[in-house]
Design an enzyme around this catalytic site. Structure first.
Site, PDB file in Angstrom:
ATOM      1  N   ARG A 291      44.018   7.595  77.457  1.00 38.01           N
ATOM      2  CA  ARG A 291      43.549   7.982  76.117  1.00 38.01           C
ATOM      3  C   ARG A 291      44.083   9.363  75.746  1.00 38.01           C
ATOM      4  NH1 ARG A 291      37.506   7.919  75.269  1.00 38.01           N
ATOM      5  NH2 ARG A 291      38.155   8.085  73.097  1.00 38.01           N
TER       6      ARG A 291
ATOM      7  N   CYS B 295      36.047  16.144  74.788  1.00 36.68           N
ATOM      8  CA  CYS B 295      36.276  14.768  75.232  1.00 36.68           C
ATOM      9  C   CYS B 295      36.419  13.935  73.971  1.00 36.68           C
ATOM     10  CB  CYS B 295      35.129  14.298  76.124  1.00 36.68           C
ATOM     11  SG  CYS B 295      33.483  14.514  75.403  1.00 36.68           S
TER      12      CYS B 295
END
Length: 299
Positions: A195, A254
């Protein structure tokens, strides 16, 4: 107070928790924070099937974040007064020791741990190994039945909880944006490496990462048994990522400000305190017009 509690303010073992959980002299609330981003009600279903005796259920979306406005990310910080009221409803007072756990290696428990510190409450720890670790230690679990009442409501009812000056630091979108032109901190992304590189993005509408950021996957903080690695190992691994940056000049992020708390906890365990959290994280970043995006392994 039990020595194992007083000397481990960030992590607690299943054995230490079991030793004190029945003590009438300890003001203790155990919080089950189990959650699944793909199925937001799964955590409560699992809680009903099995949880640590006496634990209350804490829901990520309803209890540990605020209202979304389209620009604030998937899990924005709650209003301080609203969070204080919810904490009080859980039976948490100014003197309560809170032990949080989950079913996913600790990120949702770490979010509660960090939010309590954000609200000025330092008596909080994460159960090392979570519910799996509790069971592996041979400890009993309870099931919840309809007759026991609503989830997330402490047996003793509402407590007196006061939001006090924060014990942690936060960074805003503006501060992270300004850091691109004049770097004063290292941005550390807790998402999985794919990701981070902009591959296999299934949660947010845009893949990639904040330019200049480094990557430390939060699950790398755990050993094969699902417990946090030893402090010296964590310290060495973070040092390899941080380089010359001191811990007080690190901004964690995040996808939405949840797993970044896991890295913050791991750094505290390693003796690397003082880092900040960009609570809006990637999901807020990509919602801002013109915010730059990088892909691949380079910052």
């Amino acid at each position: 107070m039990n020595e194992s509690i007083s000397t481990h303010e960030n992590l607690i073992s299943a054995q230490a928790l079991a030793e004190v959980s029945g003590s009438p002299s300890l003001d203790l609330v155990i919080a089950d924070c189990s959650f699944d981003l793909a199925d937001p009600e799964q955590g409560y279903r699992l809680y009903r099937q099995a949880h640590i005796p006496g634990a209350v259920y804490v829901h990520l979306d309803r209890d540990l974040c605020g209202a979304k406005n389209g620009r604030s990310g998937r899990h924005p910080l709650p209003e301080r007064d609203a969070f204080a009221a919810r904490v009080a409803a859980l039976g948490i007072s100014d003197d309560t020791l809170v032990v949080a756990y989950d079913n996913a290696g600790g990120p949702y428990a770490a979010r509660l741990w960090w939010l309590l510190r954000w609200a000025g409450h330092g008596r909080a720890a994460v159960l090392d190994g979570g519910l799996d670790g509790w069971r592996a230690a041979g400890r009993a679990v309870n099931a919840t039945h309809a007759a026991t009442g609503e989830p997330g409501v402490a047996r003793g009812g509402r407590a007196a909880f006061t939001a006090r000056p924060s014990l942690v630091r936060t960074a805003s979108f503006g501060e992270v944006l300004a850091n691109l032109a004049a770097p004063r901190a290292l941005v550390l992304d807790a998402r999985a490496p794919d990701r981070f590189r902009g591959e296999n993005e299934t949660i947010d509408p845009v893949g990639g990462h904040i330019p200049g950021a480094a990557n430390r996957f939060f699950r790398d903080n755990l050993d094969a048994a699902g417990r946090f690695k030893r402090p010296e190992q964590l310290r060495a691994e973070f040092a390899a990522v941080l380089g010359a940056w001191p811990s007080a000049q690190v901004i964690h992020q995040c996808g939405s400000g949840v797993t970044g708390c896991h890295n913050l906890l791991a750094m505290e365990v390693a003796g690397l305190g003082g880092a900040a959290l960009y609570a809006g994280s990637w999901s807020e970043w990509i919602a801002q017009p013109g915010a730059p995006v990088s892909a691949g392994t380079a910052g």
